[in-house]
Design an enzyme around this catalytic site. Structure first.
Site, mmCIF file in Angstrom:
data_model
loop_
_atom_site.group_PDB
_atom_site.id
_atom_site.type_symbol
_atom_site.label_atom_id
_atom_site.label_comp_id
_atom_site.label_asym_id
_atom_site.label_seq_id
_atom_site.Cartn_x
_atom_site.Cartn_y
_atom_site.Cartn_z
ATOM 1 N N GLU A 105 -2.660 2.416 0.795
ATOM 2 C CA GLU A 105 -3.841 2.986 0.150
ATOM 3 C C GLU A 105 -3.968 4.448 0.532
ATOM 4 O O GLU A 105 -4.162 4.777 1.705
ATOM 5 C CB GLU A 105 -5.107 2.212 0.553
ATOM 6 C CG GLU A 105 -5.153 0.804 -0.022
ATOM 7 C CD GLU A 105 -6.408 0.063 0.381
ATOM 8 O OE1 GLU A 105 -6.841 0.228 1.545
ATOM 9 O OE2 GLU A 105 -6.957 -0.684 -0.445
ATOM 10 N N GLN A 106 -3.821 5.300 -0.445
ATOM 11 C CA GLN A 106 -3.993 6.727 -0.221
ATOM 12 C C GLN A 106 -4.765 7.320 -1.393
ATOM 13 O O GLN A 106 -4.716 6.795 -2.516
ATOM 14 C CB GLN A 106 -2.644 7.435 -0.064
ATOM 15 C CG GLN A 106 -1.728 7.320 -1.261
ATOM 16 C CD GLN A 106 -0.652 8.394 -1.260
ATOM 17 O OE1 GLN A 106 -0.958 9.579 -1.285
ATOM 18 N NE2 GLN A 106 0.602 7.973 -1.214
#
Length: 540
Positions: free
Chosen positions: A370-371
């Site tokens: 998750e970025q």
């Protein structure tokens, strides 16, 4: 004339569906979310992005999947009043296994809410669904053979699909082993004049790529190869403008004209690298007297053309997309995507600060989970991208800015951060294709002591920062401003060919294309946000 490619930028593995006078092309999206791009046209010349069906967790969750995994080679068809979308979610890249899971989802409209997925199988990738004229439905995919060191492509599997039971039924048959070119994949079935035709791609998806055809009186074979050899290939002519031509689909217009869509690439001169990735092209075809398909005006060579005769329909252009997005809507403009996660609300908001896209810093720019990175495709060799950003970091682990991005280990990133003395600055970090994701800092390479972290380009402690990327074929420069009037160029010309399939590991290791977009990271865990007032993309 229709100009190739018809879908510019990263749009590989096209599957085309004709419904009345509407044409729809589905293409692969790999690790980019939402999954599968669908473009719409009424004249085969003008196309608009209309839908990305795999837009919720029930249909797709790619968190943790390696680069160039995710959605491979969808197949879009229409039957029984429903659009049928077959897709593969590939979970592994390196090594002998792929862990490729195939699903079916359906919808009454192309841009509606698609059904929860029906699991099909996991024996290989590039699946497609064929609706026979007797009402039966047949599922085909290439089979991945992990036992073989040099050729993992084990042929084309066929099995019947039962829509009532919602599962594959009956015997699994390997109906086609492929030609001597090997790497047989991308199967599509058709029926015409008493023959079943099997279209496949072979030779790998790079410069030896090709499209082959075989036929049989029976759907389960045996299939005889086209005696000519290749329906489409540029493998023997490395000077054509379109290279890497293969993987595609055949269709008929309302007036009985036949065309095919196909994968292609346009390499830069010199390094022969494709920052635009694998694109979608179109070729006109015809049937011979002995019932084989040929390219029009290329009967003896199978070479792709840059210009193709359009069908006999009125031209139908679409409204142009605005170059500047001011983020005034509560919906993200359709040209933007993010990476892997079905939960963008964790890092993205268009409502918290009206008129801004807020990105909340999560994991690093190299994260596979998750970025906060929101970007759009590069669709021209020369372009300028510009952002206006409010960001006030309080420690060196927080950064935000403008990135030209290929994947977790191939990117250039112009970012704003803060040093240990509390000085806000602008800098560049790059990752040049090393799988270990080692960073380089190009602005520091000219210093007498490259290990120093002194930053030459300081910023006021507060206030909007404007960042600009200018790409010209092989080269990239970044600029910054604090007033949007006076711009300062960061004095390094970056190798833009790093943003390409071929950079880094070389052929066969990456399959996407160049993106440019906005990013925010906070690896300290404090989840500091950055606000983006606009994003502008202009092709030159």
């Amino acid at each position: 004339m229709i100009q190739n490619p018809i879908l510019k930028g990263f749009n590989p593995d096209p599957s085309i569906c004709v419904v009345g006078d509407d044409y729809y092309i589905a293409t692969s999206t790999f690790e980019w979310y939402p999954g599968v791009q669908i473009h719409h046209s009424k004249d085969l010349t003008n196309w608009r992005l209309i839908s990305r069906p795999l837009n919720r967790a029930a249909l797709l969750d790619m968190r943790g999947e390696p680069d160039s995994c995710g959605i491979w080679a969808p197949c879009l068809t229409y039957s029984d009043g429903l659009f049928h979308l077959i897709y593969t979610d590939v979970k592994r890249f390196d090594g002998n296994f792929k862990d490729a899971h195939n699903y079916l989802t359906t919808c009454e409209t192309i841009d509606g809410k698609w059904s929860d997925p029906i699991y099909m199988n996991s024996s290989g990738f590039d699946p497609s669904l064929f609706h026979d004229d007797d009402g039966k439905k047949w599922f085909v995919n290439m089979v991945w053979d992990h036992r073989h060191k040099h050729n993992f492509f084990g042929g084309i599997l066929l099995q019947e699909y039962c829509p009532v039971q919602q599962k594959l039924i009956g015997e699994i048959k390997n109906i086609f082993a492929g030609s001597k070119l090997a790497c047989t994949e991308a199967p599509h079935l058709y029926k015409r004049n008493g023959y079943y035709y099997l279209l496949t791609a072979e030779g790998g998806t790079f410069y030896t790529h090709a499209m082959t055809m075989a036929r049989s009186k029976n759907i389960d074979g045996p299939y005889e190869l086209d005696p000519y050899g290749y329906l489409l290939t540029a493998k023997d002519n490395q000077h054509l403008g379109l290279q890497r031509t293969g993987h595609g689909d055949i269709f008929e217009t309302a007036k009985g004209e036949y065309y095919l869509v196909h994968l292609c690439g346009r390499p830069l001169l010199g390094e022969r690298r494709c920052p635009l990735g694998r694109e979608t092209g179109l070729q006109k075809t015809y049937w011979t007297d002995d019932n084989w398909l040929r390219l029009e005006n290329a009967e003896t060579d199978g070479l792709p053309k840059m210009q193709v005769e359009p069908p006999e329909v009125p031209e139908h252009p679409w409204p142009q997309i605005n170059a500047r997005n001011d983020f005034d809507s509560n919906n993200l403009p359709i040209e933007f995507q993010w990476l892997r996660t079905p939960y963008p609300e964790k890092f993205m908001s268009l409502e918290t600060r009206k008129g801004y896209l807020r990105l909340t810093g999560l994991q690093s720019i190299g994260s596979l989970y998750e970025q906060a990175l929101v970007a759009r495709r590069q669709q021209a060799f020369v372009f300028t991208a510009q952002i206006a950003m409010d960001f006030e970091p309080n420690n060196f682990q927080q950064s935000a800015g403008l990135t030209c991005y290929y994947n977790s280990y191939k990117f250039h990133y112009c970012y704003v951060s803060i040093d240990d003395e509390g000085q806000r600055f602008v800098d560049i970090m790059s990752c040049l294709g090393n799988r270990d994701q080692t960073l380089t800092f190009p602005l520091r390479e000219g210093q007498l002591d490259p290990s120093k972290t002194d930053i030459r380009f300081v910023l006021p402690k507060t206030g909007t920062v404007y960042l600009k990327a200018k790409v010209d074929h092989h080269s990239l420069i970044f600029l910054f401003s604090t007033d949007e009037i006076s711009w300062q160029t960061l004095p390094v010309h970056l190798d833009y060919t790093v943003i390409s399939d071929e950079a880094g590991g070389g052929e066969g290791t990456n399959f996407t294309g160049g993106f440019v977009g906005m990013a925010c990271q906070d690896v300290s865990g404090q989840q500091l946000h950055a606000d983006f007032d606009y994003f502008e993309y202009i092709e030159e």
